[in-house]
Design a protein around this motif. Structure first.
Motif, mmCIF file in Angstrom:
data_model
loop_
_atom_site.group_PDB
_atom_site.id
_atom_site.type_symbol
_atom_site.label_atom_id
_atom_site.label_comp_id
_atom_site.label_asym_id
_atom_site.label_seq_id
_atom_site.Cartn_x
_atom_site.Cartn_y
_atom_site.Cartn_z
ATOM 1 N N MET B 1 0.847 -1.188 0.000
ATOM 2 C CA MET B 1 0.000 0.000 0.000
ATOM 3 C C MET B 1 0.887 1.245 0.000
ATOM 4 N N SER B 2 0.482 2.235 -0.745
ATOM 5 C CA SER B 2 1.279 3.440 -0.807
ATOM 6 C C SER B 2 1.045 4.264 0.446
ATOM 7 N N GLY B 3 2.128 4.754 1.024
ATOM 8 C CA GLY B 3 1.972 5.499 2.258
ATOM 9 C C GLY B 3 1.851 6.985 1.980
ATOM 10 N N GLY B 4 2.084 7.776 2.991
ATOM 11 C CA GLY B 4 2.112 9.220 2.847
ATOM 12 C C GLY B 4 0.770 9.793 2.439
ATOM 13 N N ASP B 5 0.819 10.806 1.570
ATOM 14 C CA ASP B 5 -0.395 11.528 1.226
ATOM 15 C C ASP B 5 -1.072 11.006 -0.033
ATOM 16 N N ALA B 6 -0.515 9.921 -0.617
ATOM 17 C CA ALA B 6 -1.101 9.413 -1.860
ATOM 18 C C ALA B 6 -2.574 9.092 -1.645
ATOM 19 N N ILE B 7 -3.377 9.464 -2.610
ATOM 20 C CA ILE B 7 -4.811 9.163 -2.503
ATOM 21 C C ILE B 7 -5.011 7.688 -2.787
ATOM 22 N N ARG B 8 -5.675 7.005 -1.862
ATOM 23 C CA ARG B 8 -5.935 5.590 -2.104
ATOM 24 C C ARG B 8 -7.429 5.379 -2.284
ATOM 25 N N PRO B 9 -7.778 4.251 -2.943
ATOM 26 C CA PRO B 9 -9.199 4.001 -3.160
ATOM 27 C C PRO B 9 -9.937 3.924 -1.835
ATOM 28 N N VAL B 10 -11.145 4.401 -1.824
ATOM 29 C CA VAL B 10 -11.947 4.329 -0.612
ATOM 30 C C VAL B 10 -12.657 2.969 -0.562
ATOM 31 N N LEU B 11 -12.792 2.357 -1.730
ATOM 32 C CA LEU B 11 -13.449 1.050 -1.806
ATOM 33 C C LEU B 11 -12.803 0.237 -2.920
ATOM 34 N N THR B 12 -12.405 -0.988 -2.582
ATOM 35 C CA THR B 12 -11.899 -1.899 -3.606
ATOM 36 C C THR B 12 -12.635 -3.218 -3.480
ATOM 37 N N ALA B 13 -13.310 -3.601 -4.535
ATOM 38 C CA ALA B 13 -13.976 -4.902 -4.566
ATOM 39 C C ALA B 13 -13.155 -5.788 -5.488
ATOM 40 N N THR B 14 -12.828 -6.991 -5.005
ATOM 41 C CA THR B 14 -12.001 -7.879 -5.803
ATOM 42 C C THR B 14 -12.653 -9.239 -5.961
ATOM 43 N N ALA B 15 -12.857 -9.632 -7.194
ATOM 44 C CA ALA B 15 -13.332 -10.983 -7.544
ATOM 45 C C ALA B 15 -14.527 -11.435 -6.707
ATOM 46 N N LEU B 16 -15.512 -10.563 -6.562
ATOM 47 C CA LEU B 16 -16.684 -10.924 -5.775
ATOM 48 C C LEU B 16 -17.523 -11.979 -6.505
ATOM 49 N N THR B 17 -17.830 -13.036 -5.774
ATOM 50 C CA THR B 17 -18.701 -14.080 -6.314
ATOM 51 C C THR B 17 -19.725 -14.429 -5.255
ATOM 52 N N LYS B 18 -20.981 -14.559 -5.684
ATOM 53 C CA LYS B 18 -22.016 -14.963 -4.733
ATOM 54 C C LYS B 18 -22.869 -16.052 -5.375
ATOM 55 N N ARG B 19 -22.921 -17.207 -4.676
ATOM 56 C CA ARG B 19 -23.779 -18.282 -5.168
ATOM 57 C C ARG B 19 -24.916 -18.506 -4.177
ATOM 58 N N PHE B 20 -26.107 -18.718 -4.716
ATOM 59 C CA PHE B 20 -27.234 -19.161 -3.897
ATOM 60 C C PHE B 20 -27.526 -20.584 -4.348
ATOM 61 N N GLY B 21 -27.103 -21.573 -3.576
ATOM 62 C CA GLY B 21 -27.229 -22.955 -4.030
ATOM 63 C C GLY B 21 -26.430 -23.141 -5.303
ATOM 64 N N SER B 22 -27.086 -23.641 -6.330
ATOM 65 C CA SER B 22 -26.362 -23.872 -7.579
ATOM 66 C C SER B 22 -26.412 -22.641 -8.490
ATOM 67 N N PHE B 23 -27.162 -21.605 -8.050
ATOM 68 C CA PHE B 23 -27.307 -20.411 -8.886
ATOM 69 C C PHE B 23 -26.215 -19.397 -8.564
ATOM 70 N N THR B 24 -25.539 -18.948 -9.584
ATOM 71 C CA THR B 24 -24.509 -17.933 -9.383
ATOM 72 C C THR B 24 -25.092 -16.564 -9.684
ATOM 73 N N ALA B 25 -25.262 -15.759 -8.635
ATOM 74 C CA ALA B 25 -25.878 -14.438 -8.796
ATOM 75 C C ALA B 25 -24.854 -13.403 -9.237
ATOM 76 N N VAL B 26 -23.641 -13.537 -8.700
ATOM 77 C CA VAL B 26 -22.569 -12.588 -9.012
ATOM 78 C C VAL B 26 -21.299 -13.392 -9.234
ATOM 79 N N GLU B 27 -20.576 -13.092 -10.294
ATOM 80 C CA GLU B 27 -19.375 -13.856 -10.570
ATOM 81 C C GLU B 27 -18.216 -12.950 -10.951
#
Lengths: 328, 290
Positions: B1-27
């Motif tokens: 992670m960059s230190g100091g005053d560098a602006i960093r992301p406020v939110l990072t989503a990485t490889a989000l996957t959500k399955r409900f049973g056999s159904f993949t809602a988000v991949e």
């Protein structure tokens, strides 16, 4: 409105429709002097925000008035005078001549009966033999783009998605070959992609059968894209009648102009939508004179004196003393 | 992670996957959000856009993948309150998110009581400030939710979400149920708040015209996957993926051909069936502007 001259081919004419509810001592006005007409094969839009009275007006064409409402004026749908009509006449009108498609298809079909029954019900009631009614139902389902109609007629409403069920409802609305379809926000609950498909369907039926359609919506872009003419309602009155083509390009009434300016657009410059001060009003809450005057930047004392008469402005008919005075 | 005053992301989503049973809602959904940025998520119902939003705020636990808020992973038992300080959500129908028996002011006060213990007088002053910020007066504050109009309720929901000064606001179809004149008021308010507070937005919606006006960057989702991701103006003007084109062709405009989306859809479905590889101009870009 002056533009609502009666034509021989009209499937719907509404003249001077007034409606009020509540006890006679303290009546709540709902509609005031609504005029409109729908010709054969014509798509006429009725646009406005919540409480403007657009759904009340559309339902009035079927004789569906709020309980206890006092109604005056004239409403002629498919040749039948609706106000004061007896139950048998209204039943005949609803069964044979005029169909309605509402926003929520799930509220329009009986959830515990098969889709096939929904489609054949009106036909059977007219005395069409069972087998013939069934064949017609299969035909209609095919027509509205339901795959494998033979399986579909045996399924229940919950087995369909919203878009597919709305097609079923439209098939039912068409089963009797109506002269007029009242479509009250029929695509509002659907995805834009499904909306396009349902609109394409309604449009092809209008072209093939010459069915007239009164299309109620809050979506100006949709009304402009599909309607021959559009009526804009505000607080229980029609404030502008214009063509679909001119609704967005040359709106005349300050309210129509405000709606256009407030609608975000997908094309052209990315100008921010311009808010309208205040909130939409019903007729009961509206000020005297022009109902829009408390939100209108061009209003002055003259606007408070009386409800503005309708005047021509280009291709439109506008109930305003200063049409097009407000900058877009 | 960059230190100091560098602006960093406020939110990072990485490889989000959500399955409900056999159904993949988000991949495999991922993106980054910089402070004060606004990201749109569009798609049809069932595309996974709402599930993605719910994962971000912690209403749904992803089957796999991570959400990093302000540099720290948002997960684990003790992280709930921290997450609520950083990210808040606004729904389409604010009526469902208010206690119907409590005054609006009291509902707005609740997160303050939870996150900032202190004298009641301070809290009340802050509530009045928040209500004023969104254009509501003391009269609306004293009212019950059912006595307010839809637009006023949505303003109250925004005031409550802002009470904890979140870094990210997730808006799920937040203006979809409003009349167009009121919708424009709320959009103007959101724009003003973003400018003044630097809160970043994730704007979930089906109305491409609205998304165009409130976002800088957009994700187009289909069947749980991101099919296109880029600068909002670019995506809407020059869509790369056929599904984005389908969405755009579906929007009514002068000279509109409502039959075209159906043809687009058939072309898209034909494209889906045979080929096992990715491609077809799918924009796999996971760009961050950081």
């Amino acid at each position: 409105m002056s533009a609502a001259e009666h034509g021989p081919d009209d499937v719907l004419t509404v003249r001077g429709l007034r409606m009020e509810a509540g006890p006679p001592g303290s009546p709540v006005p709902l509609l005031d002097g609504v005029d409109l007409r729908v010709g054969r094969g014509e798509t006429v839009g009725l646009v406005g925000e919540s409480g403007s009275g657009k759904s009340l007006t559309a339902r009035a064409a079927l004789g569906l008035f709020p309980a206890g409402a006092r109604v005056s004026g004239a409403v002629t749908a498919a040749g039948t005078e609706v106000i004061g009509a007896d139950r048998a006449a209204l039943r005949g009108l609803r069964r044979h001549r005029v169909s309605m498609v509402f926003q929520d298809p799930r509220a329009a079909v009986n959830p515990v009966r098969r889709v096939g029954d929904h489609l054949t019900e009106a036909l059977r009631a007219r005395g069409v033999p069972r087998r013939e009614a069934r064949d017609r139902a299969l035909d209609l389902l095919e027509r509205v783009g339901i795959r494998d109609p033979r399986t579909a007629v045996r399924r229940f409403p919950h087995e369909f998605s919203g878009g597919m069920l709305q097609r079923v409802v439209i098939a039912g609305a068409l089963s009797t070959g109506p002269d007029l379809i009242l479509a009250d926000e029929p695509t509002t609950a659907l995805d834009v992609t499904t909306q396009a498909e349902v609109i394409a369907l309604l449009d092809s039926l209008r072209r093939e059968r010459g069915t007239g359609m009164l299309f109620v919506t809050h979506d100006l872009d949709l009304a402009a894209a599909i309607c021959d003419r559009v009526h804009v309602m505000y607080a229980g009155r029609i404030v502008e009648e214009t063509t679909g083509a001119e609704l967005l390009s040359a709106p005349a009434h300050p309210y129509t102009r405000a709606l256009v300016a407030a609608s975000p657009s997908l094309h052209g410059d990315r100008g921010a939508p311009v808010p309208v001060a205040g909130r939409p009003r019903s007729l009961a809450e509206a000020p005297s004179g022009c109902s829009f005057r408390d939100r209108c930047p061009a209003a002055d004392d003259a606007c408070a004196a009386a409800v503005p008469a309708v005047r021509r402005h280009g291709g439109a008919a506008v109930a305003c003393l200063r049409p097009a005075a407000v900058a877009l | 992670m960059s230190g100091g005053d560098a602006i960093r992301p406020v939110l990072t989503a990485t490889a989000l996957t959500k399955r409900f049973g056999s159904f993949t809602a988000v991949e495999d959904v991922g993106f980054t959000l910089m402070p004060g940025a606004s990201l749109g998520i569009v798609g049809e119902s069932g595309s996974g856009k709402t599930t993605t939003a719910r994962i971000l705020v912690g209403l749904e636990r992803p089957t796999s993948g991570t959400v990093v808020l302000d540099g720290e992973p948002a997960a684990g038992g003790g992280a709930r309150r921290r997450r609520a300080r950083l990210i808040q959500m606004i729904f389409q129908d604010p009526y469902g998110s208010f206690d119907p028996r409590q005054s609006v002011a009291r509902s707005v006060e609740e997160p303050l009581r939870l996150h900032f213990p202190g004298p009641a007088a301070d809290r009340h002053r802050r509530v009045a400030e928040l209500l004023d910020r969104v254009g509501l007066g003391p009269r609306e504050g004293a009212a019950l939710p059912r006595d307010l109009s839809g637009g006023q309720r949505q303003r109250a929901a925004i005031a409550r979400a802002l009470a904890v000064e979140p870094r990210v606001l997730v808006l799920d179809e937040a203006v979809a149920a409003l009349d167009v004149s009121v919708q424009a008021q709320i959009l103007a308010l959101l724009e003003e708040l973003r400018r003044d507070t630097g809160t970043a937005y994730v704007f979930v919606g089906h109305d491409l015209a609205v998304v165009r006006h409130v976002t800088d960057e957009v994700l187009v989702m289909r069947r749980g996957r991101v099919v296109e991701h880029g600068d909002t103006e670019r995506v809407l003007r020059d869509p790369h993926h056929p599904y984005t084109r389908l969405l755009l062709d579906s929007v009514p405009s002068p000279g509109w051909d409502p039959g075209r989306p159906a043809r687009d859809r058939r072309a898209l479905d034909a494209l889906d069936t045979p080929t096992p590889t990715t491609g077809h101009g799918e924009d796999q870009c996971r760009s961050s502007n950081g």
